[in-house]
Design a protein around this motif. Sequence first.
Motif, mmCIF file in Angstrom:
data_model
loop_
_atom_site.group_PDB
_atom_site.id
_atom_site.type_symbol
_atom_site.label_atom_id
_atom_site.label_comp_id
_atom_site.label_asym_id
_atom_site.label_seq_id
_atom_site.Cartn_x
_atom_site.Cartn_y
_atom_site.Cartn_z
ATOM 1 N N SER A 55 16.940 -31.174 4.204
ATOM 2 C CA SER A 55 18.116 -30.706 4.938
ATOM 3 C C SER A 55 18.630 -29.394 4.379
ATOM 4 C CB SER A 55 19.250 -31.733 4.843
ATOM 5 O OG SER A 55 18.815 -32.967 5.278
ATOM 6 N N PHE A 73 13.655 -28.768 7.306
ATOM 7 C CA PHE A 73 13.771 -28.995 8.761
ATOM 8 C C PHE A 73 12.398 -29.163 9.433
ATOM 9 C CE2 PHE A 73 16.927 -25.760 7.363
ATOM 10 C CZ PHE A 73 17.986 -26.640 7.173
ATOM 11 N N HIS A 78 10.924 -34.688 9.409
ATOM 12 C CA HIS A 78 12.318 -35.023 9.684
ATOM 13 C C HIS A 78 12.463 -36.275 10.542
ATOM 14 C CE1 HIS A 78 16.152 -32.669 9.110
ATOM 15 N NE2 HIS A 78 15.447 -32.534 8.029
ATOM 16 N N GLN A 79 11.404 -36.624 11.247
ATOM 17 C CA GLN A 79 11.448 -37.841 12.056
ATOM 18 C C GLN A 79 11.331 -39.078 11.164
ATOM 19 O OE1 GLN A 79 11.870 -37.666 15.587
ATOM 20 N NE2 GLN A 79 12.290 -35.580 14.944
ATOM 21 N N THR A 82 15.426 -39.765 6.495
ATOM 22 C CA THR A 82 16.817 -39.641 6.924
ATOM 23 C C THR A 82 17.732 -39.848 5.719
ATOM 24 O OG1 THR A 82 18.509 -40.401 8.470
ATOM 25 C CG2 THR A 82 16.971 -42.054 7.702
ATOM 26 N N MET A 83 18.902 -39.229 5.800
ATOM 27 C CA MET A 83 19.818 -39.306 4.667
ATOM 28 C C MET A 83 21.195 -39.770 5.118
ATOM 29 S SD MET A 83 20.889 -36.409 1.921
ATOM 30 C CE MET A 83 22.124 -35.563 2.829
ATOM 31 N N PRO A 85 24.804 -39.103 4.077
ATOM 32 C CA PRO A 85 25.601 -38.271 3.172
ATOM 33 C C PRO A 85 26.743 -39.059 2.524
ATOM 34 C CG PRO A 85 25.381 -37.243 5.339
ATOM 35 C CD PRO A 85 24.926 -38.651 5.466
ATOM 36 N N HIS A 89 29.812 -39.002 8.489
ATOM 37 C CA HIS A 89 30.522 -38.405 9.618
ATOM 38 C C HIS A 89 30.093 -39.151 10.877
ATOM 39 C CE1 HIS A 89 32.467 -35.166 11.859
ATOM 40 N NE2 HIS A 89 31.567 -35.476 12.776
ATOM 41 N N LEU A 91 30.184 -39.414 14.995
ATOM 42 C CA LEU A 91 30.427 -38.580 16.177
ATOM 43 C C LEU A 91 31.617 -39.164 16.935
ATOM 44 C CD1 LEU A 91 26.704 -38.198 17.274
ATOM 45 C CD2 LEU A 91 28.081 -36.598 15.958
ATOM 46 N N TYR A 101 22.402 -42.611 18.772
ATOM 47 C CA TYR A 101 22.177 -41.155 18.834
ATOM 48 C C TYR A 101 20.759 -40.757 18.394
ATOM 49 C CZ TYR A 101 22.639 -36.166 17.947
ATOM 50 O OH TYR A 101 22.431 -34.808 17.938
ATOM 51 N N ILE A 105 17.828 -38.927 20.783
ATOM 52 C CA ILE A 105 17.271 -37.579 20.619
ATOM 53 C C ILE A 105 15.766 -37.624 20.349
ATOM 54 C CG2 ILE A 105 19.433 -36.462 19.872
ATOM 55 C CD1 ILE A 105 18.319 -36.574 16.997
ATOM 56 N N ARG A 106 15.264 -38.811 19.974
ATOM 57 C CA ARG A 106 13.820 -38.961 19.807
ATOM 58 C C ARG A 106 13.159 -39.444 21.100
ATOM 59 N NH1 ARG A 106 16.039 -39.429 15.001
ATOM 60 N NH2 ARG A 106 14.887 -39.021 13.096
ATOM 61 N N ALA A 149 23.092 -46.334 11.893
ATOM 62 C CA ALA A 149 22.538 -45.215 12.675
ATOM 63 C C ALA A 149 21.257 -44.687 12.030
ATOM 64 C CB ALA A 149 23.578 -44.100 12.784
ATOM 65 N N ARG A 150 21.116 -44.891 10.721
ATOM 66 C CA ARG A 150 19.867 -44.484 10.028
ATOM 67 C C ARG A 150 18.828 -45.606 10.105
ATOM 68 N NH1 ARG A 150 24.419 -41.508 9.590
ATOM 69 N NH2 ARG A 150 23.928 -39.451 8.784
ATOM 70 N N LEU A 153 16.456 -46.222 13.048
ATOM 71 C CA LEU A 153 15.294 -45.343 13.175
ATOM 72 C C LEU A 153 14.083 -45.888 12.423
ATOM 73 C CD1 LEU A 153 17.216 -41.998 12.474
ATOM 74 C CD2 LEU A 153 16.613 -42.938 14.694
#
Lengths: 340, 229
Positions: A55, A73, A78-79, A82-83, A85, A89, A91, A101, A105-106, A149-150, A153
């Motif tokens: 990132s 990136f 990147h697929q 995942t991190m 933080p 945050h 959305l 989300y 996007i995938r 959310a992570r 995936l």
Amino acid sequence: MTREPLLRLRDVRQVYNDRTVLDVAELSIDPGTITGLSGPNGSGKSTLLKILSLSERCTSGTVYFQGRAVLPFDAEAHQQITMLPQVPHLLTRNVFNNIAYGLKIRGRKTGLRDNVAAAMDLVGLDSSFAARQWHQLSGGEAQRVALAARLVLKPLCLLLDEPTASVDMESARAIRRAILLARKEWGTTLVITSHNQSWLNDLCDSVIYQYNGRILDCSLENILLGPWLKNDRQEFCKKLADGQFILVPSPPGPDSIAVIAPEVLKLTNALPDHAAHTLTGTVIGIYLDRHSSEPRIHVVCGDHRLVANVPDLNFNGKALLPGQTVTLHYLLENITWLMK
Amino acid sequence: MEFILEGLAKAFVLLLQGDQETYSAVWATVQAASMSMTVSLLIGIPLGYLLGYLNFPGKKGVRTVVDTLLSLPTVFIGLLVYAFISNRGPLGEFGLLFTLTGIAVGQTILALPVVIALTATAVESLDRSLRLTLISLGSSQKQIFLTSVVEARLGILIAAITASARVLTEVGISMMVGGNIKWDTRTITTAIALETNKGQFASGIALGLVLLAIAFVISFSLSFLRRRT
């Protein structure tokens, strides 16, 4: 046959405004492992995580993902990485859409509802949370939504920056259970930073210690920071709050950092050697080291907490107990220096 | 006072009877404003996003220029656009003078700095951790842009409303570039100016009421969308 590391850093340096915040010569993260990152504030843990998660661009050096040199990136890597933080945050939408989300996007929209429900279940959130808005969640719930959310995936690698730093105990338990399940179910490689040393020791296969942007080849226990004073006999020492002095060999620099490894601090009731130096303190805890399986005592000397390995918990014919006053001794030549 | 009340009463009659001249001016205003707002939003939102999102040398200078352009006088824009699109001007061959498209060009110049500046402010005020979150979830640059715009939607909506208000209420550009041609380029504001000069207060007030109604619809939509977001 040796396994290829999932992630590897080589000669990675990160410089912000002429200040080196990270300097790692070599670091490998093996697939399916849980690696802990420990160190005080400003030691470069978050920067290391950002670089490992691709990132952030590093000033110099190379990052390898599954043996391939990758740039930040990198779309393919990147697929899979995942991190989470330190400050999650969310959305400005409801819980369902926050978790969905990454899948959207995938383009992975088949079975979206089931996948989101499974991720919510994994972090211990019941289905009634799906319609809640982002601002209707507590700090712990928001952290769990961010983790879900992570996890939705099913990442190959998940990096967590202080995942339990500001959450309640229930959320901390749910987070721990969820990440352990992720490793068990999908073989997810985990890298976790935390200030909670015992939490990390308990959870991780190995713990890396960071200080001033560097990875130490020892633990962070028994680190002594300058300034170094000279006593009446012109010996270098550090003065403790209770008036005791820790004698050290001549420091290589004014800001050098001294380390007394737990193995070289011994319990004593009499000076065994003229060359040995002593420190008196109070035992505040006795622990079994998870990796070496040896007992360790934590002793407070003035304003410092020191850790010493003790081969035998019977001392002077009595069992060691917290609250007991003990004397530790060490030899000057066993103190090592970390350059700053 | 009496003539104002009389004008107000006549205004309702004109509107309710569907006075063609009044509705022609309303329609011209809506057409020109739609064109200029569409173009300024399409250009202004991405530029405002870049200005708010990126850090580059000279960013403060660019920001100062954009902020200065917020107070561009409409007659100056009218003069500038007139000079460019008149027969002697470099864009004279396109025949835009005294057309609604010509008015829309001028109004775009008027609205663009508003959209850029307010969008940049909205993007700048987004939480700094949003970018890292989106990157960590695997978003591409395009997805980061689109999601950031959605996250800054309220600020961008305010940018659009503010720009629309400037466009709908300007007189200078419509008068100079449009020429106030009856049934063609006469907009609400130029018609009000003309009717007032002629002493026809009823038509002027009728058109003013339409402007007020448009302003009300816009602010009602804003508060509705605000509630929804």
